[in-house]
Design an enzyme around this catalytic site. Structure first.
Site, PDB file in Angstrom:
ATOM      1  N   PRO A  23      -0.117  -1.195   3.917  1.00 18.05           N
ATOM      2  CA  PRO A  23      -0.281  -2.157   2.818  1.00 18.05           C
ATOM      3  C   PRO A  23       0.957  -2.399   1.935  1.00 18.05           C
ATOM      4  CG  PRO A  23      -1.248  -0.076   2.204  1.00 18.05           C
ATOM      5  CD  PRO A  23      -0.772   0.087   3.624  1.00 18.05           C
ATOM      6  N   CYS A  24       1.971  -3.030   2.513  1.00 18.42           N
ATOM      7  CA  CYS A  24       3.161  -3.333   1.722  1.00 18.42           C
ATOM      8  C   CYS A  24       2.869  -4.375   0.639  1.00 18.42           C
ATOM      9  CB  CYS A  24       4.310  -3.776   2.618  1.00 18.42           C
ATOM     10  SG  CYS A  24       3.939  -5.170   3.681  1.00 18.42           S
ATOM     11  N   HIS A  25       1.746  -5.084   0.760  1.00 15.20           N
ATOM     12  CA  HIS A  25       1.370  -6.062  -0.273  1.00 15.20           C
ATOM     13  C   HIS A  25       1.055  -5.387  -1.602  1.00 15.20           C
ATOM     14  CE1 HIS A  25      -2.503  -4.890   1.525  1.00 15.20           C
ATOM     15  NE2 HIS A  25      -3.032  -5.149   0.331  1.00 15.20           N
TER      16      HIS A  25
END
Length: 159
Positions: free
Chosen positions: A122-124
């Site tokens: 989850p780089c968001h």
């Protein structure tokens, strides 16, 4: 081992997924028109199922087998992303400190940008120190959508 490639429809557009028996290698969004895969190969079925559950709001953590391709630093950076809980965010500075590289903010941000496993890694969930939405390979509108999707205070429609 045969690398399988599929395209599935999501609320964020077409997601292109590829992987094999060693795990999912990539899940990226595209703005290009692409036909949706009608028959999902068995090695990618669990990924598609978990992605559907995520978008339906019934999954907050991915357990599908993954096989990210990158340098040792990139893989360590991506591993730190997986520790950010659903609905939470972290700044690039905080992430660099978690990695014991407090001066490597740009390198950490660059590694995040090379993440090919959108949502699963989850780089968001990484934002600017000032709370701004910065950098997302899938487009900032997708990052905003994902963060709102994971928010406890979802924006309710009046109509």
């Amino acid at each position: 081992m045969k690398l399988e490639k599929i395209a599935v429809a999501t609320p964020l557009g077409i997601a292109k997924i590829n992987g094999d028996a060693d795990g999912v290698r990539s899940l990226i969004f595209t703005d290009k028109k692409s036909p949706v895969t009608k028959v999902i190969p068995e090695v990618l079925q669990e990924c598609v199922t978990q992605l559907e559950e995520y978008f339906n709001g019934t999954r907050t953590e991915f357990t599908v087998k993954i096989n990210p391709q990158g340098t040792e630093f990139q893989r360590k950076t991506w591993k730190s992303l997986q520790a950010i809980s659903y609905g939470k965010t972290m700044s690039y500075l905080e992430q660099s400190k978690v990695l014991n590289k407090p001066k490597a903010i740009r390198a950490v941000a660059n590694a995040n940008g090379k993440n090919l496993l959108a949502i699963i890694i989850p780089c968001h969930r990484v934002i600017g120190t000032d709370g701004s939405l910065t950098g997302y390979a899938g487009g900032l509108w997708r990052k905003k959508w994902l963060l709102e999707h994971e928010s406890e205070n979802k924006q309710q429609s009046l109509f």
